[in-house]
Design a protein around this motif. Structure first.
Motif, short mmCIF file in Angstrom:
data_model
loop_
_atom_site.label_atom_id
_atom_site.label_comp_id
_atom_site.label_asym_id
_atom_site.label_seq_id
_atom_site.Cartn_x
_atom_site.Cartn_y
_atom_site.Cartn_z
N GLN A 88 0.82 -1.20 0.00
CA GLN A 88 0.00 0.00 0.00
C GLN A 88 0.86 1.26 0.00
OE1 GLN A 88 -3.37 0.78 0.00
NE2 GLN A 88 -3.90 -1.34 -0.50
N VAL A 89 2.03 1.18 0.62
CA VAL A 89 2.97 2.30 0.58
C VAL A 89 3.35 2.60 -0.86
CG1 VAL A 89 5.29 3.09 1.20
CG2 VAL A 89 3.89 1.86 2.89
N LEU A 90 3.71 1.55 -1.59
CA LEU A 90 4.20 1.74 -2.95
C LEU A 90 3.10 2.18 -3.91
CD1 LEU A 90 6.58 -1.36 -3.16
CD2 LEU A 90 7.26 1.05 -3.04
N ILE A 91 1.92 1.57 -3.82
CA ILE A 91 0.87 1.93 -4.77
C ILE A 91 0.35 3.33 -4.47
CG2 ILE A 91 -1.09 0.96 -3.49
CD1 ILE A 91 -0.52 0.87 -7.32
N SER A 92 0.25 3.71 -3.19
CA SER A 92 -0.20 5.06 -2.86
C SER A 92 0.81 6.10 -3.31
CB SER A 92 -0.45 5.18 -1.35
OG SER A 92 -1.58 4.42 -0.96
N ARG A 114 7.87 -6.11 -8.92
CA ARG A 114 9.03 -7.00 -8.81
C ARG A 114 9.19 -7.60 -7.41
NH1 ARG A 114 13.04 -2.77 -11.98
NH2 ARG A 114 12.39 -3.29 -14.11
N GLU A 115 8.98 -6.78 -6.38
CA GLU A 115 9.26 -7.23 -5.03
C GLU A 115 8.07 -7.90 -4.35
OE1 GLU A 115 10.94 -4.14 -2.64
OE2 GLU A 115 12.50 -3.63 -4.10
N GLN A 116 6.85 -7.56 -4.78
CA GLN A 116 5.67 -8.12 -4.14
C GLN A 116 4.68 -8.58 -5.20
OE1 GLN A 116 4.26 -6.39 -0.57
NE2 GLN A 116 6.07 -5.15 -0.24
N PRO A 117 5.10 -9.55 -6.03
CA PRO A 117 4.26 -9.96 -7.16
C PRO A 117 2.93 -10.60 -6.74
CG PRO A 117 6.09 -11.48 -6.86
CD PRO A 117 6.37 -10.29 -5.97
N GLN A 118 2.82 -11.10 -5.51
CA GLN A 118 1.59 -11.72 -5.05
C GLN A 118 0.63 -10.73 -4.38
OE1 GLN A 118 1.12 -14.86 -5.98
NE2 GLN A 118 3.16 -14.70 -6.88
N SER A 119 1.04 -9.48 -4.29
CA SER A 119 0.19 -8.48 -3.64
C SER A 119 -1.11 -8.29 -4.41
CB SER A 119 0.92 -7.14 -3.55
OG SER A 119 0.01 -6.11 -3.20
N VAL A 121 -2.64 -5.65 -4.81
CA VAL A 121 -2.69 -4.35 -5.49
C VAL A 121 -1.81 -4.31 -6.73
CG1 VAL A 121 -3.27 -3.12 -3.37
CG2 VAL A 121 -0.88 -3.33 -4.05
N VAL A 122 -1.15 -5.42 -7.08
CA VAL A 122 -0.36 -5.45 -8.31
C VAL A 122 -1.20 -5.11 -9.54
CG1 VAL A 122 0.86 -6.99 -9.90
CG2 VAL A 122 1.54 -6.89 -7.51
N GLN A 211 -6.88 3.26 2.32
CA GLN A 211 -6.41 2.14 1.50
C GLN A 211 -6.65 2.46 0.04
OE1 GLN A 211 -7.57 -1.74 2.89
NE2 GLN A 211 -7.47 -2.64 0.86
N ALA A 212 -5.65 2.21 -0.79
CA ALA A 212 -5.78 2.49 -2.22
C ALA A 212 -6.69 1.46 -2.87
CB ALA A 212 -4.40 2.46 -2.89
N ARG A 213 -7.48 1.89 -3.82
CA ARG A 213 -8.42 1.01 -4.51
C ARG A 213 -8.68 1.58 -5.90
NH1 ARG A 213 -14.32 2.90 -2.04
NH2 ARG A 213 -14.11 5.06 -2.71
N VAL A 214 -9.20 0.76 -6.76
CA VAL A 214 -9.65 1.27 -8.05
C VAL A 214 -11.02 1.91 -7.85
CG1 VAL A 214 -8.38 -0.41 -9.43
CG2 VAL A 214 -10.69 -0.95 -8.66
#
Length: 296
Positions: A88-92, A114-119, A121-122, A211-214
């Motif tokens: 959430q840090v990265l996507i925000s 690259r670092e959190q491919p299973q997240s 929010v990818v 929380q970030a969301r579409v």
């Protein structure tokens, strides 16, 4: 096309400020809590306040700036990568950098992928890439990225990605586009948004403030129904508009836009000086609404 709805879960400003006061007290008390987690929560509450519709524009800008400063500090701290919610840090941060620092946006989204491919929010990271390409005028590249985002098993993300992909394929300037494919994608966006709404009713997900969301599915469905009319005017037939809109314009929660869609179609035809088609649409509208709905 209107701007995408705000991407963070909002909170009423007075509640948000009260929560910020408590979070800052906990951070200052140093009672063994995870400082990085508290900083993330503080940043998210800044974003949640900024996202609320009653927050004045100036305050919203200031709240986002506070959040960005905190998030950038966290990204620079290597130990922060182990914090729950670092995705959430990265996507925000990527969303905050859009249109201001596109290279910084790309750095944050690529690190997320690259670092959190299973997240979960990818898929949003691909949506962010697509939105930037779209705004930069590279609609063909944007459509391909939206296609990647739609491939993830996430109904809400797929709905938004299909909606934006449909816009990418509409004729624009010197580009002939593909209105037939665009119409198909608008319909898919509506169907996936309705599916996402059904999923939300069943699972009732609890989203944290900030929380970030579409875009919310009901917003995507409404936008797709409004804008689908543009593609239909290119490739559809006026005498088939009423049954088509009656089918696709009704939502599962009782929302019904098919009359509004007919009015919009007549308006588009008139703007294009296609008066015979506009007259056919108005005649069908008058017949089915007994003349109660004015037609442009």
């Amino acid at each position: 096309m209107g701007p995408p709805p705000h991407p963070w879960v909002p909170i009423e400003p007075s509640q948000g400020h009260a929560a910020l006061t408590e979070l800052r007290r906990r951070l200052a008390s140093n009672l063994g809590e995870d400082h990085m987690a508290l900083q993330l929560a503080i940043a998210q509450h800044h974003l949640a306040i900024a996202a609320h519709p009653t927050t004045p524009l100036g305050e919203a800008i200031a709240q986002r700036q506070h959040a960005r400063q905190l998030l950038e500090t966290m990204v620079e701290d290597r130990s922060a990568a182990s914090v729950a919610g670092f995705d959430q840090v990265l996507i925000s941060l990527a969303l905050l950098r859009m249109g201001v620092d596109d290279q910084g946006m790309k750095t944050a989204t690529l690190r997320l992928i690259r670092e959190q491919p299973q997240s979960p929010v990818v898929p949003m990271a691909f949506v962010v890439f697509g939105d930037v390409m779209f705004e930069q005028g590279d609609r063909e590249a944007a459509a391909k990225v939206y296609e990647k985002a739609a491939a993830f098993q996430d109904s809400a993300v797929e709905a938004y990605a299909r909606y934006r992909q449909a816009w990418s394929l509409l004729p624009h300037g010197d580009s002939p586009g593909d209105s037939t494919k665009s119409l198909e994608l608008f319909v898919q966006a509506i169907e996936r948004a309705e599916h996402a709404l059904a999923e939300q009713r069943e699972s009732k997900p609890q989203l944290a403030p900030g929380q970030a969301r579409v875009a919310a599915p009901h917003e995507v469905a409404a936008a797709a129904r409004r804008e689908l009319v543009i593609a239909y005017a290119d490739v559809g037939q006026p005498h088939k508009a009423w049954p088509f809109f009656a089918r696709i314009g009704r939502g599962r929660e009782g929302h019904d836009m098919h009359v509004e869609m007919m009015v919009r179609l007549a308006r588009v035809y008139r703007e294009r000086s296609r008066f015979d088609e506009a007259a056919q649409v108005c005649a069908a509208l008058a017949e089915h609404t007994e003349g109660t709905v004015p037609c442009p």
